[in-house]
Design an enzyme around this catalytic site. Structure first.
Site, short mmCIF file in Angstrom:
data_model
loop_
_atom_site.label_atom_id
_atom_site.label_comp_id
_atom_site.label_asym_id
_atom_site.label_seq_id
_atom_site.Cartn_x
_atom_site.Cartn_y
_atom_site.Cartn_z
N ASP A 1 1.12 -1.12 -0.11
CA ASP A 1 -0.06 0.12 0.32
C ASP A 1 0.83 1.28 -0.27
OD1 ASP A 1 0.86 0.22 2.66
OD2 ASP A 1 -0.99 -0.19 3.59
N HIS A 2 0.79 2.34 0.24
CA HIS A 2 1.27 3.46 0.34
C HIS A 2 1.81 4.12 1.05
CE1 HIS A 2 -2.04 3.77 2.98
NE2 HIS A 2 -1.36 4.53 3.28
N CYS B 1 3.49 -3.36 3.94
CA CYS B 1 2.43 -2.44 4.71
C CYS B 1 3.06 -1.26 5.49
CB CYS B 1 1.13 -2.43 4.60
SG CYS B 1 1.31 -3.75 6.30
N GLY B 2 2.24 -0.78 6.99
CA GLY B 2 2.98 0.17 7.48
C GLY B 2 3.94 -0.33 8.42
N THR B 3 2.59 -1.63 8.60
CA THR B 3 3.63 -2.65 9.92
C THR B 3 4.13 -3.76 9.47
OG1 THR B 3 1.62 -3.18 10.54
CG2 THR B 3 1.96 -1.47 11.85
N GLY B 4 3.63 -4.87 8.42
CA GLY B 4 3.40 -5.65 8.23
C GLY B 4 2.66 -7.04 8.25
N GLY C 1 -1.19 -5.86 8.80
CA GLY C 1 -2.89 -5.70 7.62
C GLY C 1 -1.82 -6.54 6.51
N MET C 2 -1.10 -6.92 6.16
CA MET C 2 -0.83 -7.28 4.90
C MET C 2 -1.41 -9.55 5.34
SD MET C 2 -0.25 -5.85 2.13
CE MET C 2 0.15 -5.14 1.05
N HIS D 1 10.80 -23.44 10.15
CA HIS D 1 10.10 -23.85 10.72
C HIS D 1 8.44 -24.48 10.12
CE1 HIS D 1 12.78 -24.17 15.01
NE2 HIS D 1 13.08 -24.11 13.63
N ARG E 1 9.43 -32.61 11.65
CA ARG E 1 8.67 -32.21 12.69
C ARG E 1 7.90 -31.02 12.40
NH1 ARG E 1 13.25 -30.31 14.76
NH2 ARG E 1 12.99 -28.23 16.09
N HIS E 2 8.59 -30.28 11.42
CA HIS E 2 7.66 -29.21 11.41
C HIS E 2 6.45 -29.29 10.07
CE1 HIS E 2 10.69 -26.57 14.20
NE2 HIS E 2 11.70 -27.37 13.12
C1 RB5 Z 1 -2.10 2.69 6.66
O1 RB5 Z 1 -1.60 3.80 7.34
C2 RB5 Z 1 -1.93 0.86 7.77
O2 RB5 Z 1 -2.84 1.24 8.27
C3 RB5 Z 1 -1.10 -0.22 7.35
O3 RB5 Z 1 -0.14 0.58 6.02
C4 RB5 Z 1 -1.07 -1.21 7.64
O4 RB5 Z 1 0.22 0.00 8.30
C5 RB5 Z 1 -1.88 -1.36 8.22
O5 RB5 Z 1 -1.62 -2.21 8.95
#
Ligand code: RB5
Length: 151
Positions: free
Chosen positions: A8-9, A65-68, A70-71, A98, A132-133
């Site tokens: 995303d952005h 994404c911003g944190t990984g 949401g994806m 694993h 085992r994995h």
């Molecule tokens: C976008 O602002 C942010 O919410 C998205 O990139 C992501 O971090 C969601 O998990």
């Protein structure tokens, strides 16, 4: 190996850095957007990249994404996908050894490019340990059979 990419952005700049890295390493890849860093919903882009794995067009995916987070949530709603948000090299290595991760998710707002590229590199190179994995992955497949309709 062919890699499906999407962001995303918030993950756009980091994805660009990853694409340059893949080009330099001559690793086949396909970018499923977003294309210009415009504000979009990560959900839509994750889904397009994951469909490329499920159809056999690509082998694995890297989603940013911003944190990984949401994806990873979206990707893991798909049968056969083991998406792993990785914030350091150890987690990236373990996610392959694993968990047989087939989708790496990264946070463009939490990782500098050099660290992200180390993570990508380890995730691409590390093999699944099996044994085992595999037994544990088979149990995940059984849960999917119970809860997911086939794609
Ligand atoms: C976008 O602002 C942010 O919410 C998205 O990139 C992501 O971090 C969601 O998990």
């Amino acid at each position: 190996m062919s890699i499906a990419l999407a962001s995303d952005h918030a993950g756009f700049e980091l994805k660009k850095g990853i694409i340059s890295f893949l080009l330099k390493k001559r690793i086949e890849h396909k970018d499923f957007g977003c294309r210009q860093g415009e504000e979009v919903d990560y959900v839509d882009y994750a889904e397009d990249a994951i469909k490329a794995i499920l159809s056999g067009e690509c082998d694995r995916a890297i989603l940013v994404c911003g944190t990984g987070v949401g994806m990873a949530i979206v990707a893991n709603k798909h049968k056969g996908i083991r998406a792993t948000p990785c914030c350091d090299e150890y987690v990236a290595e373990m996610s392959r050894q694993h968990n047989d991760s087939n989708c790496l998710t990264l946070g463009g707002r939490v990782l500098p490019l050099d660290e992200a590229l180390h993570i990508v590199s380890i995730w691409l190179e590390t093999e699944f340990d099996g044994g085992r994995h595999q037994r544990r992955i088979d149990k995940i497949f059984k849960i999917e059979e119970k809860n997911f309709k086939s794609f």
